[in-house]
Design an enzyme around this catalytic site. Structure first.
Site, PDB file in Angstrom:
ATOM      1  N   GLU A  48       0.535  -1.290   0.618  1.00  0.00           N
ATOM      2  CA  GLU A  48       0.265  -0.022   0.271  1.00  0.00           C
ATOM      3  C   GLU A  48       0.569   1.201   0.100  1.00  0.00           C
ATOM      4  O   GLU A  48       1.290   1.479   1.095  1.00  0.00           O
ATOM      5  CB  GLU A  48      -1.130   0.016   1.319  1.00  0.00           C
ATOM      6  CG  GLU A  48      -1.933   1.138   1.166  1.00  0.00           C
ATOM      7  CD  GLU A  48      -2.470   1.578   2.440  1.00  0.00           C
ATOM      8  OE1 GLU A  48      -4.003   2.038   2.518  1.00  0.00           O
ATOM      9  OE2 GLU A  48      -2.454   0.723   3.721  1.00  0.00           O
ATOM     10  N   GLU A  73       5.184   4.511   3.659  1.00  0.00           N
ATOM     11  CA  GLU A  73       4.821   6.409   4.346  1.00  0.00           C
ATOM     12  C   GLU A  73       5.418   6.941   4.513  1.00  0.00           C
ATOM     13  O   GLU A  73       6.724   6.469   4.995  1.00  0.00           O
ATOM     14  CB  GLU A  73       4.503   5.922   5.468  1.00  0.00           C
ATOM     15  CG  GLU A  73       3.237   7.226   6.028  1.00  0.00           C
ATOM     16  CD  GLU A  73       2.992   8.338   4.987  1.00  0.00           C
ATOM     17  OE1 GLU A  73       1.613   7.869   4.896  1.00  0.00           O
ATOM     18  OE2 GLU A  73       3.244   9.171   4.945  1.00  0.00           O
ATOM     19  N   ASP A 122      -2.813  11.729  -2.260  1.00  0.00           N
ATOM     20  CA  ASP A 122      -3.298  13.057  -2.270  1.00  0.00           C
ATOM     21  C   ASP A 122      -3.551  13.278  -4.094  1.00  0.00           C
ATOM     22  O   ASP A 122      -2.758  13.432  -4.355  1.00  0.00           O
ATOM     23  CB  ASP A 122      -1.987  14.252  -1.683  1.00  0.00           C
ATOM     24  CG  ASP A 122      -1.524  13.092  -0.472  1.00  0.00           C
ATOM     25  OD1 ASP A 122      -2.847  13.916   0.675  1.00  0.00           O
ATOM     26  OD2 ASP A 122      -0.795  13.145  -0.375  1.00  0.00           O
ATOM     27  N   ASP A 158     -11.954   9.698  -3.807  1.00  0.00           N
ATOM     28  CA  ASP A 158     -13.705   9.891  -3.545  1.00  0.00           C
ATOM     29  C   ASP A 158     -12.892  11.911  -4.796  1.00  0.00           C
ATOM     30  O   ASP A 158     -14.010  12.161  -5.098  1.00  0.00           O
ATOM     31  CB  ASP A 158     -12.989  11.460  -2.249  1.00  0.00           C
ATOM     32  CG  ASP A 158     -12.515  11.996  -2.185  1.00  0.00           C
ATOM     33  OD1 ASP A 158     -10.815  11.883  -2.021  1.00  0.00           O
ATOM     34  OD2 ASP A 158     -12.120  13.315  -1.387  1.00  0.00           O
ATOM     35  N   GLU A 197      -9.132   5.075   6.830  1.00  0.00           N
ATOM     36  CA  GLU A 197      -9.212   6.347   7.517  1.00  0.00           C
ATOM     37  C   GLU A 197     -10.490   7.334   6.617  1.00  0.00           C
ATOM     38  O   GLU A 197     -11.470   8.054   7.364  1.00  0.00           O
ATOM     39  CB  GLU A 197      -8.420   6.694   7.978  1.00  0.00           C
ATOM     40  CG  GLU A 197      -7.758   6.145   9.447  1.00  0.00           C
ATOM     41  CD  GLU A 197      -6.790   4.771   9.475  1.00  0.00           C
ATOM     42  OE1 GLU A 197      -5.918   4.736   8.124  1.00  0.00           O
ATOM     43  OE2 GLU A 197      -5.476   4.700  10.525  1.00  0.00           O
ATOM     44  N   TYR A 198      -9.574   7.415   5.584  1.00  0.00           N
ATOM     45  CA  TYR A 198      -9.935   8.799   4.555  1.00  0.00           C
ATOM     46  C   TYR A 198     -11.202   8.658   4.045  1.00  0.00           C
ATOM     47  O   TYR A 198     -12.298   8.778   3.975  1.00  0.00           O
ATOM     48  CB  TYR A 198      -8.969   8.815   3.838  1.00  0.00           C
ATOM     49  CG  TYR A 198      -8.570  10.341   3.973  1.00  0.00           C
ATOM     50  CD1 TYR A 198      -6.882   9.818   5.115  1.00  0.00           C
ATOM     51  CD2 TYR A 198      -8.849  11.680   3.141  1.00  0.00           C
ATOM     52  CE1 TYR A 198      -6.505  11.002   5.494  1.00  0.00           C
ATOM     53  CE2 TYR A 198      -7.192  12.712   3.821  1.00  0.00           C
ATOM     54  CZ  TYR A 198      -6.529  11.821   5.029  1.00  0.00           C
ATOM     55  OH  TYR A 198      -5.633  13.148   5.168  1.00  0.00           O
ATOM     56  N   GLU A 199     -11.692   6.783   3.519  1.00  0.00           N
ATOM     57  CA  GLU A 199     -12.855   6.620   2.926  1.00  0.00           C
ATOM     58  C   GLU A 199     -14.038   6.261   4.109  1.00  0.00           C
ATOM     59  O   GLU A 199     -14.718   7.002   3.686  1.00  0.00           O
ATOM     60  CB  GLU A 199     -12.709   4.811   2.953  1.00  0.00           C
ATOM     61  CG  GLU A 199     -13.604   4.458   2.095  1.00  0.00           C
ATOM     62  CD  GLU A 199     -13.774   3.495   1.277  1.00  0.00           C
ATOM     63  OE1 GLU A 199     -12.065   2.916   1.210  1.00  0.00           O
ATOM     64  OE2 GLU A 199     -13.746   2.626   1.157  1.00  0.00           O
TER      65      GLU A 199
HETATM   66  C1  LIG Z   1      -4.149  11.441   1.709  1.00  0.00           C
HETATM   67  S1  LIG Z   1      -4.178  10.341   3.377  1.00  0.00           S
HETATM   68  C2  LIG Z   1      -4.143   8.801   2.831  1.00  0.00           C
HETATM   69  C3  LIG Z   1      -4.040   7.810   3.783  1.00  0.00           C
HETATM   70  C4  LIG Z   1      -4.623   6.511   3.634  1.00  0.00           C
HETATM   71  N1  LIG Z   1      -3.571   5.915   2.733  1.00  0.00           N
HETATM   72  C5  LIG Z   1      -6.194   6.584   3.480  1.00  0.00           C
HETATM   73  O1  LIG Z   1      -6.450   6.269   2.481  1.00  0.00           O
HETATM   74  O2  LIG Z   1      -6.702   6.681   4.812  1.00  0.00           O
HETATM   75  C6  LIG Z   1      -1.881  10.018   1.633  1.00  0.00           C
HETATM   76  C7  LIG Z   1      -0.793   9.915   2.283  1.00  0.00           C
HETATM   77  O3  LIG Z   1      -0.051   8.995   1.654  1.00  0.00           O
HETATM   78  C8  LIG Z   1       1.408   9.950   2.024  1.00  0.00           C
HETATM   79  N2  LIG Z   1       1.981   9.816   0.608  1.00  0.00           N
HETATM   80  C9  LIG Z   1       2.064  10.964  -0.718  1.00  0.00           C
HETATM   81  N3  LIG Z   1       2.639  11.132  -1.115  1.00  0.00           N
HETATM   82  C10 LIG Z   1       3.509   9.965  -0.642  1.00  0.00           C
HETATM   83  C11 LIG Z   1       5.261   9.414  -1.183  1.00  0.00           C
HETATM   84  N4  LIG Z   1       5.262  10.045  -2.683  1.00  0.00           N
HETATM   85  N5  LIG Z   1       5.574   8.384  -0.803  1.00  0.00           N
HETATM   86  C12 LIG Z   1       4.959   7.959   0.345  1.00  0.00           C
HETATM   87  N6  LIG Z   1       4.394   8.396   0.793  1.00  0.00           N
HETATM   88  C13 LIG Z   1       2.907   9.476   0.684  1.00  0.00           C
HETATM   89  C14 LIG Z   1       1.186  10.687   2.699  1.00  0.00           C
HETATM   90  O4  LIG Z   1       2.149  10.958   3.775  1.00  0.00           O
HETATM   91  C15 LIG Z   1       0.056  10.300   3.315  1.00  0.00           C
HETATM   92  O5  LIG Z   1      -0.282   9.748   5.049  1.00  0.00           O
END
Ligand SMILES: C[S@@+](CC[C@H](N)C(=O)[O-])C[C@H]1O[C@@H](n2cnc3c(N)ncnc32)[C@H](O)[C@@H]1O
Length: 225
Positions: A48, A73, A122, A158, A197-199
């Site tokens: 993931e 992460e 993101d 989303d 969590e985000y979902e």
């Molecule tokens: C919006 S959050 C979603 C978290 C989780 N997947 C969820 O659905 O609840 C996006 C996560 O991806 C990580 N992230 C973004 N770009 C990344 C990258 N290039 N390498 C590793 N992690 C990354 C961010 O730090 C953040 O914790």
């Protein structure tokens, strides 16, 4: 949602048995050998990317012990939360890598990963930030390299703009659509779904979840990518 800075996180993660911290110096240390970290080294590795606080992995590694799960992460605060959740499960089929996804093909050997999950990545809505989206063809090229011949990738989001952008990138860069819905919770794919969590946040607001499963077309020429 940004988590408050935790000055202890770096120290805890650096010495944690479930976490591997990738640096410029050690990038290829486990290349081709990630499976050996797990008691059942023959099992496929699912990754993931952008794990966040780790809800998906805690549940998935419990539900599917026949899979070796790795969460990647880059930010230490959410990663520490994910690791704490992972510890609670006591699952030996769960590990974390602290790094940026842009290093994926240096950290993993070709074919080493059976499935990649992108969960609520993101969206980077500004055009000038398109290269940062985890479905930009820069990243698709890395995924193609590290995925097993029968490997695939699952995206949930989303964000309509990220979803549309991703579908276009998949189509333009040799990825075949296997499953797709713009409303996961009113689709047959919901049955197998594990929420992140985000979902949960977006679903509680009544927002539709977009879902797609794709695989790289092997005959696609890398020079076109
Ligand atoms: C919006 S959050 C979603 C978290 C989780 N997947 C969820 O659905 O609840 C996006 C996560 O991806 C990580 N992230 C973004 N770009 C990344 C990258 N290039 N390498 C590793 N992690 C990354 C961010 O730090 C953040 O914790």
């Amino acid at each position: 949602m940004r988590l408050r800075r935790n000055p202890e996180a770096s120290k805890i993660l650096s010495g944690h048995p479930m976490v591997f911290r990738v640096t410029e110096e050690n990038k290829s240390q486990w290349r081709g050998r990630w499976h050996t970290l797990f008691p059942d080294a023959e099992n496929p590795v699912y990754v993931e990317l952008g794990t966040g606080k780790g809800q998906f992995l805690a549940e998935a590694s419990t539900k599917y012990p026949e899979i070796n799960w790795i969460g990647i992460e880059r930010i230490q605060e959410p990663l520490l939360k994910a690791v704490r959740k992972g510890e609670e499960t006591e699952n030996a089929n769960l590990r974390f890598i602290w790094m940026d996804a842009k290093w994926l093909d240096e950290v993993f050997e070709p074919g080493e990963i059976k499935r990649i999950y992108l969960h609520f990545s993101d969206p980077w809505p500004k055009k000038r930030h398109a290269k940062r989206r985890l479905t930009h063809h820069f990243f698709l090229k890395l995924y193609r390299k590290v995925l097993a011949p029968d490997g695939d990738l699952i995206l949930k989001t989303d964000s309509v703009s990220l979803f549309d952008f991703s579908l276009q990138e998949f189509a333009d860069h040799g990825w075949e659509l296997l499953e797709k819905t713009r409303d996961l919770y009113n689709s047959p794919f919901k049955k197998e779904n594990i929420a992140t969590e985000y979902e949960e946040k977006f679903v509680s607001r009544g927002l539709p979840i977009h879902y797609v499963r794709v695989k790289p077309v092997r005959s696609f020429s890398q020079t076109d990518d």
